[in-house]
Motif scaffolding. Sequence first.
Motif, PDB file in Angstrom:
ATOM      1  N   MET A   1      -1.663 -11.325  26.613  1.00 37.00           N
ATOM      2  CA  MET A   1      -2.456 -11.180  25.268  1.00 37.00           C
ATOM      3  C   MET A   1      -3.528  -9.993  25.380  1.00 37.00           C
ATOM      4  SD  MET A   1      -4.323 -14.367  23.848  1.00 37.00           S
ATOM      5  CE  MET A   1      -5.498 -14.332  22.591  1.00 37.00           C
TER       6      MET A   1
ATOM      7  N   MET B   1      -0.369 -17.116   8.678  1.00 38.65           N
ATOM      8  CA  MET B   1      -1.076 -18.082   9.726  1.00 38.65           C
ATOM      9  C   MET B   1      -1.804 -19.117   9.188  1.00 38.65           C
ATOM     10  SD  MET B   1      -2.595 -15.267  12.425  1.00 38.65           S
ATOM     11  CE  MET B   1      -3.319 -16.354  13.235  1.00 38.65           C
TER      12      MET B   1
ATOM     13  N   LEU C   1     -10.792  -8.766  21.369  1.00 38.84           N
ATOM     14  CA  LEU C   1     -11.821  -8.193  20.445  1.00 38.84           C
ATOM     15  C   LEU C   1     -10.946  -8.109  19.077  1.00 38.84           C
ATOM     16  CD1 LEU C   1     -14.703  -7.124  20.390  1.00 38.84           C
ATOM     17  CD2 LEU C   1     -13.973  -4.757  20.152  1.00 38.84           C
ATOM     18  N   THR C   2     -10.202  -9.278  18.646  1.00 43.30           N
ATOM     19  CA  THR C   2      -9.637  -9.097  17.490  1.00 43.30           C
ATOM     20  C   THR C   2      -9.238 -10.679  16.982  1.00 43.30           C
ATOM     21  OG1 THR C   2      -7.400  -8.550  16.374  1.00 43.30           O
ATOM     22  CG2 THR C   2      -7.484  -9.225  18.759  1.00 43.30           C
TER      23      THR C   2
ATOM     24  N   ALA D   1      -7.124 -12.410  14.347  1.00 45.13           N
ATOM     25  CA  ALA D   1      -5.778 -12.903  14.061  1.00 45.13           C
ATOM     26  C   ALA D   1      -5.007 -13.159  15.272  1.00 45.13           C
ATOM     27  CB  ALA D   1      -5.112 -12.275  12.929  1.00 45.13           C
ATOM     28  N   GLY D   2      -4.766 -12.022  16.027  1.00 48.33           N
ATOM     29  CA  GLY D   2      -4.327 -11.971  17.536  1.00 48.33           C
ATOM     30  C   GLY D   2      -4.674 -13.319  18.157  1.00 48.33           C
ATOM     31  N   GLN D   3      -6.217 -13.338  18.372  1.00 50.46           N
ATOM     32  CA  GLN D   3      -6.768 -14.162  19.226  1.00 50.46           C
ATOM     33  C   GLN D   3      -6.227 -15.733  18.804  1.00 50.46           C
ATOM     34  OE1 GLN D   3     -10.584 -12.049  20.427  1.00 50.46           O
ATOM     35  NE2 GLN D   3     -10.885 -13.912  20.149  1.00 50.46           N
ATOM     36  N   ALA D   4      -6.505 -15.969  17.431  1.00 50.08           N
ATOM     37  CA  ALA D   4      -6.000 -17.306  16.869  1.00 50.08           C
ATOM     38  C   ALA D   4      -4.729 -17.539  16.903  1.00 50.08           C
ATOM     39  CB  ALA D   4      -6.416 -17.031  15.303  1.00 50.08           C
ATOM     40  N   MET D   5      -3.660 -16.767  17.020  1.00 46.17           N
ATOM     41  CA  MET D   5      -2.331 -16.956  17.227  1.00 46.17           C
ATOM     42  C   MET D   5      -2.137 -17.174  18.787  1.00 46.17           C
ATOM     43  SD  MET D   5       0.431 -16.640  15.316  1.00 46.17           S
ATOM     44  CE  MET D   5       1.165 -18.243  16.341  1.00 46.17           C
ATOM     45  N   GLY D   6      -2.574 -16.362  19.594  1.00 49.26           N
ATOM     46  CA  GLY D   6      -2.809 -16.549  21.151  1.00 49.26           C
ATOM     47  C   GLY D   6      -2.939 -17.922  21.445  1.00 49.26           C
TER      48      GLY D   6
ATOM     49  N   GLN E   1       1.397 -10.719  19.838  1.00 48.27           N
ATOM     50  CA  GLN E   1       0.335  -9.828  19.761  1.00 48.27           C
ATOM     51  C   GLN E   1       1.005  -8.394  19.484  1.00 48.27           C
ATOM     52  OE1 GLN E   1      -2.737 -10.960  20.474  1.00 48.27           O
ATOM     53  NE2 GLN E   1      -1.743 -12.848  20.552  1.00 48.27           N
TER      54      GLN E   1
ATOM     55  N   ILE F   1       1.181  -8.632  15.423  1.00 45.38           N
ATOM     56  CA  ILE F   1       0.151  -8.847  14.517  1.00 45.38           C
ATOM     57  C   ILE F   1      -1.101  -7.639  14.795  1.00 45.38           C
ATOM     58  CG2 ILE F   1      -2.186 -10.475  14.804  1.00 45.38           C
ATOM     59  CD1 ILE F   1      -0.132 -12.519  15.360  1.00 45.38           C
ATOM     60  N   ASN F   2      -1.089  -7.009  15.974  1.00 49.11           N
ATOM     61  CA  ASN F   2      -2.114  -6.055  16.056  1.00 49.11           C
ATOM     62  C   ASN F   2      -1.428  -4.580  16.206  1.00 49.11           C
ATOM     63  OD1 ASN F   2      -3.929  -7.904  16.759  1.00 49.11           O
ATOM     64  ND2 ASN F   2      -3.225  -7.861  18.765  1.00 49.11           N
TER      65      ASN F   2
ATOM     66  N   LEU G   1     -12.293 -20.928  10.339  1.00 52.70           N
ATOM     67  CA  LEU G   1     -11.441 -19.619  10.635  1.00 52.70           C
ATOM     68  C   LEU G   1     -10.483 -19.517   9.428  1.00 52.70           C
ATOM     69  CD1 LEU G   1     -11.316 -17.245  12.551  1.00 52.70           C
ATOM     70  CD2 LEU G   1      -9.607 -18.721  13.881  1.00 52.70           C
TER      71      LEU G   1
ATOM     72  N   PHE H   1     -10.010 -16.195   6.791  1.00 53.34           N
ATOM     73  CA  PHE H   1      -8.800 -15.417   6.379  1.00 53.34           C
ATOM     74  C   PHE H   1      -8.400 -15.636   4.704  1.00 53.34           C
ATOM     75  CE2 PHE H   1      -6.523 -16.893  10.534  1.00 53.34           C
ATOM     76  CZ  PHE H   1      -7.514 -15.945  11.477  1.00 53.34           C
TER      77      PHE H   1
END
Lengths: 99, 235
Positions: free
Chosen positions: A10, A49, B48-49, B51-56, B73, B76-77, B164, B168
């Motif tokens: 990630m 999402m 340090l992001t 949407a990417g973290q929530a998805m991860g 990732q 999204i990033n 969260l 969004f």
Amino acid sequence: MSIAIYILVMAGVTYLIRMLPFTLFRKKIKSRFFKSVLHYIPYAVLSAMTFPSIFYSTGNTVTAAVGTVVAVALAYFKLPLIVVSVAACVAAFVTGLFI
Amino acid sequence: MKKPFKRGMLHGLPIALGYFSVSFGFGIVAMQSGLKVIEAVIISLTNLTSAGQAMGVAIIAAGGTLLEMAATQLVINLRYALMAISLSQKLDDSFTTPHRLLAAYGITDEIFAVAAAQDCKLVPSYMYGMISVAAVGWVGGTLAGSVANMLLPVSLTAAMGIMLYGMFIAIIIPPAKANRKMLCVILIAAALSCIFKYLLPAVSVGFAIIISAIVASVIGALLFPIDEEKEETAK
């Protein structure tokens, strides 16, 4: 699978996306189509999402639905992020007290 | 004129406050997905992001594959690549390759927006000042949210799971209200995501999200390509 490996992938991918263009790229993107896709993608990602996941975010679809309606209404009037977020939480919590 | 590092820190302060509240929600979601506090904090520190973290975290919770993790990732990033290219045109000559390698870590929507709005060339110390303060807010909020999830009663933390997503919604609704094309893209993405969830549950969560987002964005780009002017304000 180990969570450490997930986090490594990630963080690695996320860093490379930032680092490679920042260090190597020296040209501007010309394609209008590609620029348009990049313009829309962050919002499309957040929307996909959020829906329908938000309805399962509180463990109860009724409290979550009330929270969602409150969030959309306040966001429509452009209230700050934190206000929208906390109001959605309070609405879901209060609804939960009556179920 | 203040020293660049101090000026960067000052510019980072409002960003840090905003980040604290968003990552507080991330901390809650991470705990409810079964992660440990230290894991949530490390994810925030290294990514340090939002949407990417929530998805991860969703992929970790679902036991997804590493390919799925990497692909989500990337998509999204992807916007950071564009911001990085844009910022790279504004860098001072003192921004040598080692500095670029380091500062690339801190390219986020908000840091990009503030840095891009400066009317002078960017020096490394300015970026470091802003990034360090913003990162403290982001990681601190994650820690606070994670700990709050452990200390507060379940009835409250369950409701906090929506925070969260509330953020969004606060991000996507105003541009959708102002611009019917954006509204269209957002509705297509949401509809596709629902179709995957209810009609095609075999598709894993990460791929469902990126396919929904890419299809909606490509439809948007084909039907409503953006004006060159707008590109400057694009996030």
